[in-house]
Design a protein around this motif. Structure first.
Motif, PDB file in Angstrom:
ATOM      1  N   VAL A 114      71.538 -53.402   1.179  1.00 20.28           N
ATOM      2  CA  VAL A 114      70.318 -53.409   1.994  1.00 20.28           C
ATOM      3  C   VAL A 114      69.164 -52.825   1.185  1.00 20.28           C
ATOM      4  O   VAL A 114      68.068 -53.386   1.143  1.00 20.28           O
ATOM      5  CB  VAL A 114      70.515 -52.632   3.310  1.00 20.28           C
ATOM      6  N   GLY A 115      69.398 -51.704   0.521  1.00 17.93           N
ATOM      7  CA  GLY A 115      68.363 -51.086  -0.304  1.00 17.93           C
ATOM      8  C   GLY A 115      67.903 -52.010  -1.417  1.00 17.93           C
ATOM      9  O   GLY A 115      66.707 -52.139  -1.680  1.00 17.93           O
ATOM     10  N   GLU A 116      68.851 -52.659  -2.057  1.00 17.11           N
ATOM     11  CA  GLU A 116      68.503 -53.584  -3.137  1.00 17.11           C
ATOM     12  C   GLU A 116      67.674 -54.753  -2.626  1.00 17.11           C
ATOM     13  O   GLU A 116      66.709 -55.174  -3.256  1.00 17.11           O
ATOM     14  CB  GLU A 116      69.782 -54.088  -3.827  1.00 17.11           C
ATOM     15  N   ARG A 117      68.031 -55.259  -1.452  1.00 14.15           N
ATOM     16  CA  ARG A 117      67.288 -56.383  -0.886  1.00 14.15           C
ATOM     17  C   ARG A 117      65.878 -55.952  -0.478  1.00 14.15           C
ATOM     18  O   ARG A 117      64.913 -56.668  -0.717  1.00 14.15           O
ATOM     19  CB  ARG A 117      68.026 -56.962   0.313  1.00 14.15           C
ATOM     20  N   LEU A 118      65.733 -54.772   0.148  1.00 15.39           N
ATOM     21  CA  LEU A 118      64.407 -54.294   0.557  1.00 15.39           C
ATOM     22  C   LEU A 118      63.496 -54.077  -0.648  1.00 15.39           C
ATOM     23  O   LEU A 118      62.303 -54.359  -0.581  1.00 15.39           O
ATOM     24  CB  LEU A 118      64.526 -52.998   1.367  1.00 15.39           C
ATOM     25  N   ALA A 119      64.066 -53.565  -1.728  1.00 11.98           N
ATOM     26  CA  ALA A 119      63.255 -53.228  -2.905  1.00 11.98           C
ATOM     27  C   ALA A 119      63.125 -54.384  -3.894  1.00 11.98           C
ATOM     28  O   ALA A 119      62.444 -54.245  -4.913  1.00 11.98           O
ATOM     29  CB  ALA A 119      63.869 -52.012  -3.613  1.00 11.98           C
TER      30      ALA A 119
ATOM     31  N   GLY B 273      58.618 -42.477   3.151  1.00 15.73           N
ATOM     32  CA  GLY B 273      59.894 -42.138   3.757  1.00 15.73           C
ATOM     33  C   GLY B 273      61.046 -42.410   2.831  1.00 15.73           C
ATOM     34  O   GLY B 273      60.887 -42.994   1.752  1.00 15.73           O
ATOM     35  N   VAL B 274      62.199 -41.975   3.269  1.00 20.31           N
ATOM     36  CA  VAL B 274      63.447 -42.248   2.580  1.00 20.31           C
ATOM     37  C   VAL B 274      64.453 -42.633   3.647  1.00 20.31           C
ATOM     38  O   VAL B 274      64.586 -41.955   4.658  1.00 20.31           O
ATOM     39  CB  VAL B 274      63.958 -41.021   1.789  1.00 20.31           C
ATOM     40  N   VAL B 275      65.115 -43.739   3.382  1.00 20.46           N
ATOM     41  CA  VAL B 275      66.124 -44.219   4.313  1.00 20.46           C
ATOM     42  C   VAL B 275      67.406 -44.452   3.543  1.00 20.46           C
ATOM     43  O   VAL B 275      67.419 -45.170   2.546  1.00 20.46           O
ATOM     44  CB  VAL B 275      65.664 -45.523   4.999  1.00 20.46           C
ATOM     45  N   MET B 276      68.471 -43.821   4.010  1.00 22.36           N
ATOM     46  CA  MET B 276      69.768 -44.027   3.401  1.00 22.36           C
ATOM     47  C   MET B 276      70.394 -45.235   4.081  1.00 22.36           C
ATOM     48  O   MET B 276      70.568 -45.249   5.297  1.00 22.36           O
ATOM     49  CB  MET B 276      70.653 -42.788   3.552  1.00 22.36           C
ATOM     50  N   VAL B 277      70.662 -46.267   3.278  1.00 22.51           N
ATOM     51  CA  VAL B 277      71.249 -47.510   3.765  1.00 22.51           C
ATOM     52  C   VAL B 277      72.335 -47.943   2.792  1.00 22.51           C
ATOM     53  O   VAL B 277      72.439 -47.421   1.687  1.00 22.51           O
ATOM     54  CB  VAL B 277      70.195 -48.640   3.902  1.00 22.51           C
ATOM     55  N   GLN B 278      73.097 -48.931   3.196  1.00 22.01           N
ATOM     56  CA  GLN B 278      74.096 -49.510   2.309  1.00 22.01           C
ATOM     57  C   GLN B 278      73.380 -50.056   1.072  1.00 22.01           C
ATOM     58  O   GLN B 278      72.265 -50.568   1.166  1.00 22.01           O
ATOM     59  CB  GLN B 278      74.829 -50.610   3.059  1.00 22.01           C
TER      60      GLN B 278
END
Length: 186
Positions: free
Chosen positions: A154-159, A146-151
């Motif tokens: 948030v993306g940096e923390r998830l990855a 999937g692809v999720v557009m987030v702030q």
């Protein structure tokens, strides 16, 4: 008839007709650029063979771009006005009957979806992005990608990789379900 996308003027008209102003409470924002929604769909590698769940379709910009690929979409929308309007918007833009299913519900409380989705696509607000993502990953094991557009944060923390400055509980929980990476910025 091919699926056509929403333009900025049409999005403003739809929002005005529904008396919808993006709210901070629901974390709403409406993507108005066709190139952006196509970029998101491309990043998710959506094809006609996929079954997509979209969280937070709003007025339908991203929804239409997904449907443009020929993939069926189950859209989960918390705002009742938007959920009610989305099928008509899709029909007005060339979407075939049966290609779109709308679930009028809070994504955090969804435990069953039609169509056994294998791809998740979303544009999520900061305040619910991690809980919603983790709920869907736990509840729907058939999701392959999937692809999720987030702030950005948030993306940096998830990855984040273990040992990095932003690594934390969200990073570890997300990693349990598979690899994460930043796909780009919008």
């Amino acid at each position: 008839m091919p699926v056509t996308l929403l333009g900025a003027a049409e999005i403003r008209t739809l929002a005005a007709a529904l008396d919808v102003t993006p709210t901070k409470k629901l974390g709403q924002n409406f993507v108005v650029d066709a190139n952006t929604v196509r970029k998101i769909v491309h990043a998710a590698s959506v094809t006609a063979d996929d079954r997509v769940v979209e969280i937070g379709p709003g007025l339908g910009s991203l929804t239409l771009a997904i449907l443009e690929t020929g993939a069926p979409v189950t859209a989960v929308e918390i705002d009742h006005r938007l959920a009610e309007r989305l099928p008509a918007t899709a029909a007005d833009h060339g979407v075939a009957p049966g290609a779109l299913t709308v679930v009028d519900a809070d994504a955090l409380h969804v435990h069953d979806l039609p169509g056994d989705p294998n791809v998740l696509v979303a544009n999520l607000p900061y305040n619910v992005s991690v809980p919603v993502l983790l709920h869907f990953l736990e509840t729907f094991p058939g999701l392959e990608r999937g692809v999720v557009m987030v702030q950005a944060e948030v993306g940096e923390r998830l990855a984040a990789a273990p040992g990095s400055k932003v690594y934390g509980a969200p990073s570890a929980k997300a990693a349990w379900y598979g690899p994460w990476r930043l796909a780009g910025t919008v």
